[in-house]
Design an enzyme around this catalytic site. Structure first.
Site, PDB file in Angstrom:
ATOM      1  N   LEU A   1     105.734  14.052  45.634  1.00  0.00           N
ATOM      2  CA  LEU A   1     105.157  13.632  46.905  1.00  0.00           C
ATOM      3  C   LEU A   1     104.576  14.835  47.616  1.00  0.00           C
ATOM      4  CD1 LEU A   1     104.799  11.552  49.299  1.00  0.00           C
ATOM      5  CD2 LEU A   1     107.044  12.328  50.106  1.00  0.00           C
TER       6      LEU A   1
ATOM      7  N   ARG B   1     109.421   8.281  75.442  1.00  0.00           N
ATOM      8  CA  ARG B   1     109.600   6.972  76.075  1.00  0.00           C
ATOM      9  C   ARG B   1     110.863   6.272  75.575  1.00  0.00           C
ATOM     10  NH1 ARG B   1     104.097   4.382  74.758  1.00  0.00           N
ATOM     11  NH2 ARG B   1     103.964   6.152  73.344  1.00  0.00           N
TER      12      ARG B   1
ATOM     13  N   ASP C   1     104.559   8.496  67.577  1.00  0.00           N
ATOM     14  CA  ASP C   1     104.489   8.468  69.034  1.00  0.00           C
ATOM     15  C   ASP C   1     105.648   7.672  69.631  1.00  0.00           C
ATOM     16  OD1 ASP C   1     103.396   9.062  71.488  1.00  0.00           O
ATOM     17  OD2 ASP C   1     102.036   7.338  71.496  1.00  0.00           O
TER      18      ASP C   1
ATOM     19  N   HIS D   1     113.414  13.314  70.559  1.00  0.00           N
ATOM     20  CA  HIS D   1     112.869  14.080  69.435  1.00  0.00           C
ATOM     21  C   HIS D   1     113.904  14.220  68.312  1.00  0.00           C
ATOM     22  CE1 HIS D   1     109.312  14.885  71.717  1.00  0.00           C
ATOM     23  NE2 HIS D   1     109.962  15.556  72.661  1.00  0.00           N
TER      24      HIS D   1
END
Length: 243
Positions: free
Chosen positions: A133, A26, A22, A39
């Site tokens: 992974l 901002r 998140d 982004h």
């Protein structure tokens, strides 16, 4: 990716780490940059998280990439996000495979743009045999929606006579989740400063340890990841039992 620096890991490590990424918008707004630049910078944090997971010996990493609710964002931003996603799925394909990473997308993928679906399928098929992974991205994903889909699948089994109503237990629903063959998250990290899980892996995170960091996702790095692992190691996980 750069060479890893020496690290001191705690003795107790989570098998599965989930991250709510998140704060991209901002981060960009604070710097008077376009939303998309946030982004783009967030993609760099994704790379750092994968590399750190490989170095730290994490078994499964799940990133909340695009929620089912994110379609409510401005259309131009959603379109740009999907194009950015398609670009990096294609670009990172060979590198992920060479590193032994197995890729999987969680969510209602049939609602995604065609090019994104195609790259997701290619990457899943290419890395299916890798074991170093498990790297999941939650894409057009919602925890409530996932539980509804699992309930529908069980109802169909009951109607078709493959499952008795009275025999249904938590393990039956868990078998229909997109993470059915993976451990539940031991640790969830959320950046951005908010203290909520936002419809992310609701069933799977019943006993997950939660850590909230007051930084934006583009700022997340190896040291923040390691800090979260050390904090996790200091917690006592009782799963409802007495300490």
């Amino acid at each position: 990716m750069s060479k890893s620096a020496p690290i001191t890991l705690p003795e107790k490590l989570p098998r599965h780490v989930a991250i709510v990424m998140d704060g991209n918008r901002r981060w960009a707004r604070k710097r008077y940059l376009p939303r998309l630049e946030g982004h783009r910078q967030g993609v760099k944090s994704v790379r750092r998280s994968i590399e750190a997971s490989l170095d730290f010996g994490i078994e499964t990493l799940t990133l909340y990439t695009f929620s089912a609710e994110n379609w409510k964002r401005p259309k131009d931003e959603v379109s740009a996000l999907m194009n950015l996603l398609a670009l990096h799925l294609k670009r990172e394909m060979d590198d992920l495979h060479e590193r032994g990473v197995r890729f999987r997308a969680l969510g209602r993928l049939d609602e995604l743009p065609t090019n994104v679906r195609e790259y997701v399928q290619q990457l899943e098929e290419k890395t299916a045999g890798n074991t170093r992974l498990n790297f999941n991205i939650a894409l057009n994903y919602g925890g409530r929606q996932e539980i509804v889909d699992a309930a529908k699948a069980m109802s169909k089994q009951v109607l078709e006579g493959h499952l008795k109503w009275d025999d249904i237990g938590p393990e039956h629903l868990a078998c229909h989740l997109t993470t059915h063959d993976q451990p539940d998250p031991d640790l969830m990290i959320r950046t951005g400063g908010d203290h909520r899980i936002s419809n992310f892996l609701l069933w799977q995170m019943a006993y997950t340890e939660l850590i909230f960091l007051p930084i934006y996702w583009p700022e997340f790095n190896r040291d923040h990841f390691l800090q979260a692992l050390h904090e996790y190691a200091e917690r006592e996980r009782r799963f409802g039992a007495a300490g």
